[in-house]
Design a protein around this motif. Structure first.
Motif, short mmCIF file in Angstrom:
data_model
loop_
_atom_site.label_atom_id
_atom_site.label_comp_id
_atom_site.label_asym_id
_atom_site.label_seq_id
_atom_site.Cartn_x
_atom_site.Cartn_y
_atom_site.Cartn_z
N HIS A 154 0.83 -1.21 0.00
CA HIS A 154 0.00 0.00 0.00
C HIS A 154 0.86 1.25 0.00
O HIS A 154 2.07 1.20 0.19
N SER A 155 0.19 2.38 -0.23
CA SER A 155 0.89 3.67 -0.30
C SER A 155 0.00 4.77 0.24
O SER A 155 -1.21 4.79 -0.02
N TYR A 156 0.62 5.70 0.98
CA TYR A 156 -0.07 6.90 1.44
C TYR A 156 -0.01 8.01 0.39
O TYR A 156 -0.67 9.04 0.54
N GLU A 157 0.78 7.84 -0.62
CA GLU A 157 1.04 8.91 -1.59
C GLU A 157 0.21 8.79 -2.87
O GLU A 157 -0.13 9.79 -3.48
N GLY A 158 -0.09 7.58 -3.29
CA GLY A 158 -0.74 7.38 -4.58
C GLY A 158 -2.21 7.77 -4.59
O GLY A 158 -2.86 7.85 -3.55
N SER A 165 -5.88 0.10 -12.50
CA SER A 165 -5.55 -0.76 -11.37
C SER A 165 -4.44 -0.18 -10.51
O SER A 165 -4.57 -0.11 -9.28
N ASN A 166 -3.35 0.26 -11.13
CA ASN A 166 -2.23 0.81 -10.37
C ASN A 166 -2.55 2.22 -9.90
O ASN A 166 -3.29 2.96 -10.56
N LEU A 167 -2.00 2.60 -8.77
CA LEU A 167 -2.16 3.96 -8.28
C LEU A 167 -1.43 4.94 -9.18
O LEU A 167 -0.40 4.62 -9.78
N ALA A 168 -1.97 6.16 -9.26
CA ALA A 168 -1.31 7.26 -9.96
C ALA A 168 -0.64 8.14 -8.91
O ALA A 168 -1.03 8.14 -7.74
N TYR A 169 0.35 8.90 -9.34
CA TYR A 169 1.04 9.80 -8.40
C TYR A 169 0.94 11.22 -8.94
O TYR A 169 1.25 11.48 -10.10
N GLY A 170 0.42 12.11 -8.06
CA GLY A 170 0.13 13.46 -8.50
C GLY A 170 -1.23 13.60 -9.13
O GLY A 170 -1.59 14.67 -9.62
N ARG A 171 -2.02 12.54 -9.10
CA ARG A 171 -3.37 12.54 -9.67
C ARG A 171 -4.28 11.66 -8.83
O ARG A 171 -3.83 10.88 -8.01
N GLY A 172 -5.60 11.80 -9.05
CA GLY A 172 -6.56 10.89 -8.46
C GLY A 172 -6.94 11.23 -7.02
O GLY A 172 -6.50 12.21 -6.45
N VAL A 173 -7.78 10.36 -6.46
CA VAL A 173 -8.23 10.51 -5.08
C VAL A 173 -7.15 9.97 -4.16
O VAL A 173 -6.82 8.78 -4.21
N THR A 174 -6.59 10.82 -3.34
CA THR A 174 -5.52 10.41 -2.43
C THR A 174 -5.99 10.47 -0.98
O THR A 174 -7.00 11.11 -0.66
N ALA A 176 -4.26 11.92 1.29
CA ALA A 176 -3.64 13.10 1.90
C ALA A 176 -2.90 12.74 3.19
O ALA A 176 -2.94 13.46 4.18
N LYS A 177 -2.26 11.57 3.15
CA LYS A 177 -1.48 11.03 4.28
C LYS A 177 -2.32 10.62 5.48
O LYS A 177 -1.79 10.24 6.52
N HIS A 178 -3.66 10.67 5.33
CA HIS A 178 -4.54 10.22 6.41
C HIS A 178 -4.87 8.73 6.28
O HIS A 178 -5.22 8.08 7.26
N PHE A 179 -4.79 8.21 5.06
CA PHE A 179 -5.01 6.79 4.86
C PHE A 179 -4.19 6.32 3.66
O PHE A 179 -3.70 7.13 2.87
#
Length: 275
Positions: A154-158, A165-174, A176-179
């Motif tokens: 898992h990732s807090y950043e993606g 399927s894969n997480l995006a970085y700098g895009r999408g629903v994140t 915000a380091k809360h989950f």
């Protein structure tokens, strides 16, 4: 931005409260309170019917805590759901909107089913987040609380994007380091809807007496109920027009696409300002 992203179970109160009325629910247990938007409406309903509300949330917002301290017929259980449910004696209806991952939701469903079977009560469960983005992707508020064999990388950043399927970085629903999001969508034991499907499949090997309605709006609401309940036919008649309603599904896709576009524009603006 938060106001643009409708995400509360309270948005379904116009469906949930009449459904509770039809089922003559008096004792209600909710998992996940957050700010208490749905809790306050459930409290008003139970007070009107001389019932009570049990609200399970280990870390709700201050707004909820301030309110619940002044509401004597509401019992707040400040423990995680899997621990708290071992001490819930009974309820007529259940709302599940806590930690959105397979392990937690599957075990919540199992425990609720055990309580209802023990008490001889029909099952009536309202489940949030059965639609995108949590349907087939785990979300972890506290990854360390999930046993390793059930915890996906898992990732807090993606950020989560529809159809990817894969997480995006700098895009999408994140988060915000809360989950954190599971890195990939889909596959076994991944997501809220997967937990629901697995629970129903396993339970059906013992007794096939469940009906399921899914409302494809505001991240998805699933309603699971016993067909043997005396109120089941009335409840089904009320809910069927909402079930997999294509207009609602289209509006939800458009809502999410618009929200994600706003995120993209904000990211682009921040990059230009930095440059």
């Amino acid at each position: 931005m938060t106001d643009l992203y409708l995400h509360s179970m309270a948005e379904f109160s116009g469906i949930i409260l009449p459904a509770l009325e039809l089922a003559e629910a008096r004792t209600i247990c909710e998992i996940g309170a957050e700010y208490g938007g749905m809790s306050m409406q459930l409290a008003e309903f139970t007070e009107k019917h001389h019932g009570r509300l049990i609200s399970i949330d280990p870390a709700p917002k201050k707004m909820f805590l301030d309110w619940v301290n002044l509401t004597p017929h509401v019992e707040h259980v400040a423990h995680n759901s899997l621990e708290a449910l071992d001490h819930v004696a009974t309820a007529d209806a259940w709302l599940i909107d806590g930690d959105h991952n397979w392990h937690t939701v599957y075990n919540e469903l199992e425990k609720v089913d055990e309580i209802c079977s023990r008490e001889g009560k029909p099952l009536l469960i309202f489940m949030h987040d059965v639609g995108w983005p949590c349907a087939f992707r785990d979300l972890y508020y506290a990854p360390e609380d999930i046993p390793e064999e059930f915890r996906h990388p898992h990732s807090y950043e993606g950020g989560a994007l529809p159809g990817q399927s894969n997480l995006a970085y700098g895009r999408g629903v994140t988060g915000a380091k809360h989950f954190a999001w599971a890195l990939r969508e889909g596959g076994p034991r991944n997501g809220v809807k997967t937990a629901l499907v697995d629970f129903v499949a396993e339970r059906s090997t013992e007794r096939d007496d469940l009906a399921y309605v899914e409302i494809p709006a505001v991240l998805g609401l699933g309603i699971l109920f016993s067909t043997t309940a005396p109120w089941s036919e009335k409840l089904a008649d009320f809910l069927i027009p909402y079930h997999q309603n294509e207009l609602l599904a289209t509006l939800e896709r458009n809502r999410l696409a618009s929200y994600l576009r706003v995120i993209d524009l904000q990211v682009d603006l921040a990059r230009r300002q930095t440059a």
